[in-house]
Design a protein around this motif. Structure first.
Motif, PDB file in Angstrom:
ATOM      1  N   ARG A   1       0.869  11.366   8.346  1.00 22.61           N
ATOM      2  CA  ARG A   1      -0.271  12.106   8.156  1.00 22.61           C
ATOM      3  C   ARG A   1      -0.474  13.258   7.133  1.00 22.61           C
ATOM      4  N   GLN A   2       0.789  13.888   7.310  1.00 21.62           N
ATOM      5  CA  GLN A   2       1.072  14.980   6.549  1.00 21.62           C
ATOM      6  C   GLN A   2       1.315  14.643   4.921  1.00 21.62           C
ATOM      7  N   GLU A   3       1.785  13.417   4.779  1.00 26.40           N
ATOM      8  CA  GLU A   3       2.300  13.134   3.501  1.00 26.40           C
ATOM      9  C   GLU A   3       1.615  12.239   2.642  1.00 26.40           C
ATOM     10  N   LEU A   4       0.567  11.670   3.278  1.00 26.17           N
ATOM     11  CA  LEU A   4      -0.201  10.596   2.503  1.00 26.17           C
ATOM     12  C   LEU A   4      -1.773  10.964   2.667  1.00 26.17           C
ATOM     13  N   PRO A   5      -2.543  10.678   1.683  1.00 27.25           N
ATOM     14  CA  PRO A   5      -3.946  11.028   1.726  1.00 27.25           C
ATOM     15  C   PRO A   5      -4.597   9.953   2.567  1.00 27.25           C
ATOM     16  N   ALA A   6      -4.163   8.863   3.044  1.00 23.05           N
ATOM     17  CA  ALA A   6      -4.811   8.135   3.917  1.00 23.05           C
ATOM     18  C   ALA A   6      -3.811   7.053   4.385  1.00 23.05           C
ATOM     19  N   GLY A   7      -4.340   6.353   5.763  1.00 23.56           N
ATOM     20  CA  GLY A   7      -3.291   5.444   6.308  1.00 23.56           C
ATOM     21  C   GLY A   7      -4.202   4.297   6.569  1.00 23.56           C
ATOM     22  N   PRO A   8      -3.626   3.447   7.540  1.00 22.69           N
ATOM     23  CA  PRO A   8      -4.226   2.169   8.142  1.00 22.69           C
ATOM     24  C   PRO A   8      -5.301   2.409   8.892  1.00 22.69           C
TER      25      PRO A   8
ATOM     26  N   THR B   1       0.973  -1.172  -0.156  1.00 21.01           N
ATOM     27  CA  THR B   1      -0.007   0.137   0.119  1.00 21.01           C
ATOM     28  C   THR B   1       0.797   1.350  -0.114  1.00 21.01           C
ATOM     29  N   PRO B   2       0.382   2.309  -0.205  1.00 21.73           N
ATOM     30  CA  PRO B   2       1.075   3.481  -0.304  1.00 21.73           C
ATOM     31  C   PRO B   2       1.739   3.841   1.484  1.00 21.73           C
ATOM     32  N   PHE B   3       0.952   3.516   2.364  1.00 24.35           N
ATOM     33  CA  PHE B   3       1.601   3.562   3.599  1.00 24.35           C
ATOM     34  C   PHE B   3       2.927   2.580   3.818  1.00 24.35           C
ATOM     35  N   ALA B   4       2.811   1.253   3.060  1.00 28.38           N
ATOM     36  CA  ALA B   4       3.864   0.349   3.412  1.00 28.38           C
ATOM     37  C   ALA B   4       5.194   0.984   2.436  1.00 28.38           C
ATOM     38  N   ASP B   5       4.813   1.712   1.341  1.00 28.32           N
ATOM     39  CA  ASP B   5       5.915   2.460   0.570  1.00 28.32           C
ATOM     40  C   ASP B   5       6.303   3.457   1.411  1.00 28.32           C
ATOM     41  N   TRP B   6       5.709   4.172   2.096  1.00 32.39           N
ATOM     42  CA  TRP B   6       6.044   5.436   2.800  1.00 32.39           C
ATOM     43  C   TRP B   6       7.050   4.790   3.958  1.00 32.39           C
ATOM     44  N   LEU B   7       6.412   3.536   4.904  1.00 23.70           N
ATOM     45  CA  LEU B   7       7.423   2.958   5.881  1.00 23.70           C
ATOM     46  C   LEU B   7       8.561   2.576   5.202  1.00 23.70           C
ATOM     47  N   GLY B   8       8.937   2.242   4.159  1.00 30.28           N
ATOM     48  CA  GLY B   8       9.951   1.671   3.543  1.00 30.28           C
ATOM     49  C   GLY B   8      10.896   2.689   2.991  1.00 30.28           C
ATOM     50  N   GLY B   9      10.414   4.167   3.170  1.00 30.73           N
ATOM     51  CA  GLY B   9      11.320   5.186   2.974  1.00 30.73           C
ATOM     52  C   GLY B   9      11.375   6.040   3.960  1.00 30.73           C
ATOM     53  N   ASN B  10      10.885   5.779   5.132  1.00 34.36           N
ATOM     54  CA  ASN B  10      10.918   6.787   6.343  1.00 34.36           C
ATOM     55  C   ASN B  10      11.034   6.444   7.705  1.00 34.36           C
ATOM     56  N   ALA B  11      10.573   5.007   7.615  1.00 36.11           N
ATOM     57  CA  ALA B  11      10.616   4.359   8.836  1.00 36.11           C
ATOM     58  C   ALA B  11      12.099   4.040   9.335  1.00 36.11           C
ATOM     59  N   VAL B  12      12.453   3.950  10.580  1.00 31.27           N
ATOM     60  CA  VAL B  12      13.924   3.575  11.166  1.00 31.27           C
ATOM     61  C   VAL B  12      14.046   2.146  11.854  1.00 31.27           C
TER      62      VAL B  12
ATOM     63  N   PRO C   1      -1.125 -10.463   9.454  1.00 27.17           N
ATOM     64  CA  PRO C   1      -1.831  -9.106   9.768  1.00 27.17           C
ATOM     65  C   PRO C   1      -2.840  -8.997   8.591  1.00 27.17           C
ATOM     66  N   GLU C   2      -4.088  -8.356   9.081  1.00 29.42           N
ATOM     67  CA  GLU C   2      -4.964  -7.879   7.906  1.00 29.42           C
ATOM     68  C   GLU C   2      -4.710  -6.747   7.363  1.00 29.42           C
ATOM     69  N   GLN C   3      -5.053  -6.971   6.038  1.00 29.92           N
ATOM     70  CA  GLN C   3      -5.086  -5.786   4.755  1.00 29.92           C
ATOM     71  C   GLN C   3      -5.650  -4.673   5.393  1.00 29.92           C
ATOM     72  N   GLY C   4      -5.028  -3.391   5.520  1.00 28.37           N
ATOM     73  CA  GLY C   4      -5.462  -2.291   5.957  1.00 28.37           C
ATOM     74  C   GLY C   4      -4.885  -1.923   7.423  1.00 28.37           C
ATOM     75  N   SER C   5      -4.332  -2.961   7.958  1.00 29.63           N
ATOM     76  CA  SER C   5      -3.898  -2.793   9.417  1.00 29.63           C
ATOM     77  C   SER C   5      -2.216  -2.105   9.198  1.00 29.63           C
ATOM     78  N   VAL C   6      -2.032  -1.370  10.329  1.00 28.64           N
ATOM     79  CA  VAL C   6      -0.607  -1.116  10.731  1.00 28.64           C
ATOM     80  C   VAL C   6       0.385  -2.043  10.446  1.00 28.64           C
ATOM     81  N   GLU C   7      -0.059  -3.238  11.004  1.00 32.91           N
ATOM     82  CA  GLU C   7       0.865  -4.256  11.179  1.00 32.91           C
ATOM     83  C   GLU C   7       0.998  -4.845   9.755  1.00 32.91           C
ATOM     84  N   ALA C   8       0.121  -4.709   8.926  1.00 31.68           N
ATOM     85  CA  ALA C   8       0.418  -5.042   7.632  1.00 31.68           C
ATOM     86  C   ALA C   8       1.304  -4.115   6.897  1.00 31.68           C
TER      87      ALA C   8
END
Length: 422
Positions: free
Chosen positions: A383-390, A8-19, A358-365
């Motif tokens: 929240r600032q950079e994505l249109p929607a999140g988990p 998802t866009p959130f997973a892509d965001w995590l891949g580039g921004n999470a530590v 993890p269920e689709q749509g979850s933060v864990e997924a």
């Protein structure tokens, strides 16, 4: 391996921004947590959650984060999902009172929610610290299981300042002792078996005490100290909120619960955090430890029904950006499902339950699909950079449906969770 087919866009965001973090061991070096410093900034209250009690990895992480916030960010108070009244003895122990082995006696009969490790750290730290770190409880007494830890000190206070009113407190204590347990899960069924006249007499006694305490504050202060009055009044409020909780649980079990009625306990916990802040030195900064469902900032819904407003809701309203909610969750492993059982030690049994993928749509997924392992994400940026999140996050083996990017300021996910030996 990360699942790139469903990212998802959130997973892509995590891949580039999470530590990625390196350690779970509470005694390991703290350098990998340095990215947390920028997330925390200068906020006054940092809440650290967990999606389930009794999880080894979450206890380890909370103690590591506590160390980091104390030693590198200057935090000065640990507030815990533990009884407000009972917390004063633990604070004294953490600041060096008594022997090392006394902690076992202080915690005897308490639900093992992981307070012992942080307390032992505070005692070691405080032994050489210029400014000791305080410990504060914020919850109703005995996790809602008994009014006695709050009412007995209130009776002691009344003996000094208002012996005329002592019989009212003693009547409340008599009734409370007849159904006292080690948690709300054990006490609530016993409360339902009380005659309705006894239930009502307890509530009436607590109401009389509260009204009198507030009405004759000047009299009490002419006979005692402000601090003693403040603590006794808050203890009485704790008992009153716990008593209200028994009625809430009875109606829930009967299927007649009112909308958001479970908010009373969380409202009290938030009020306790603010109570301590108001009476602390300027510059006090608080590490607050409680379940994710308590620290989150958004209302709690189950099956589409509003069940309550969490502590984090009230703290965000009171503190604004000075409140930060850091959730802890896990991708795989096991969790501690709690099953009501009157024969069990605390009124519930703990089932070591395998976690499903993890269920689709979850933060864990999102964390799973990003292949992060042990990872930290600043959800405010997301929240600032994505249109929607988990739209959901784990709560034990189920899911709590909530807009995660609004409910939490940041999240740490572990690849595996294991149930602690209780």
């Amino acid at each position: 391996m990360p699942d790139t087919s469903r990212r998802t866009p959130f997973a892509d965001w995590l891949g580039g921004n999470a530590v990625s973090l390196k350690h779970l061991d509470p005694d390991a070096p703290l350098d990998d947590l340095e990215p947390l410093r920028a997330i925390v900034g200068d906020v006054r209250v940092v809440a650290i959650g967990e999606n389930s009690h009794f999880i080894t990895e979450f206890a380890q992480l909370r103690e590591r984060i506590l160390r980091f916030l104390v030693e590198r960010c200057g935090f000065t108070t640990l507030a815990f999902e533990y009884g407000f009244s009972e917390g004063f003895a633990l604070d004294a122990w953490a600041r060096g009172e008594g022997g090392d082995g006394d902690l076992r006696d202080h915690l005897a009969g308490s639900i093992p929610v992981g307070v012992d490790g942080p307390l032992r750290y505070l005692r070691r730290h405080n032994a050489t610290a210029t400014t000791p770190v305080r410990f504060t409880g914020i919850d109703v007494p005995a996790a809602g299981g008994s009014l006695l830890p709050a009412l007995e000190p209130v009776a002691d206070y009344l003996r000094k300042v208002d012996p005329e009113t002592l019989p009212v407190a003693e009547e409340a204590i008599r009734i409370a002792a007849s159904f006292a347990g080690s948690s709300a899960a054990s006490a609530a069924p016993a409360w339902t078996r009380l005659p309705a006249a006894e239930q009502d007499a307890l509530s009436a006694a607590l109401s009389r005490l509260l009204v009198r305490f507030r009405a004759v504050e000047a009299l009490y202060l002419s006979r005692g100290e402000q601090r003693d009055y403040d603590v006794a009044l808050r203890r009485l409020e704790a008992a009153s909120h716990a008593d209200y909780g028994f009625r809430v649980m009875a109606k829930l079990y009967a299927g007649t619960g009112m909308t958001a009625d479970t908010s009373a306990r969380d409202s009290f916990m938030a009020g306790s955090v603010l109570w301590h802040l108001e009476r602390s030195a300027p510059g006090t900064r608080v590490v607050l430890v409680a379940h994710n469902a308590h620290i989150q900032r958004e209302p709690v819904f189950f099956d589409g029904h509003l069940t309550g407003y969490p502590m984090g809701h009230y703290l965000r309203r009171a503190l604004g950006d000075d409140y930060l909610a850091l959730g802890l969750t896990s991708v795989a492993g096991h969790t501690a499902d709690m099953r009501l059982d009157e024969e069990a030690a605390f009124g519930f049994a703990v089932d070591n339950t395998p976690l499903q993928p993890p269920e689709q749509g979850s933060v864990e997924a999102g964390f799973h699909d990003a292949g992060l392992g042990l990872g930290l994400a600043d959800l405010r940026r997301a929240r600032q950079e994505l249109p929607a999140g988990p739209d959901r996050t784990r709560i034990q083996s189920a899911y709590l449906h909530t807009p995660v990017l609004d409910a939490f300021s940041a999240m740490i996910s572990t690849p595996i969770s294991t149930v602690a030996d209780l």
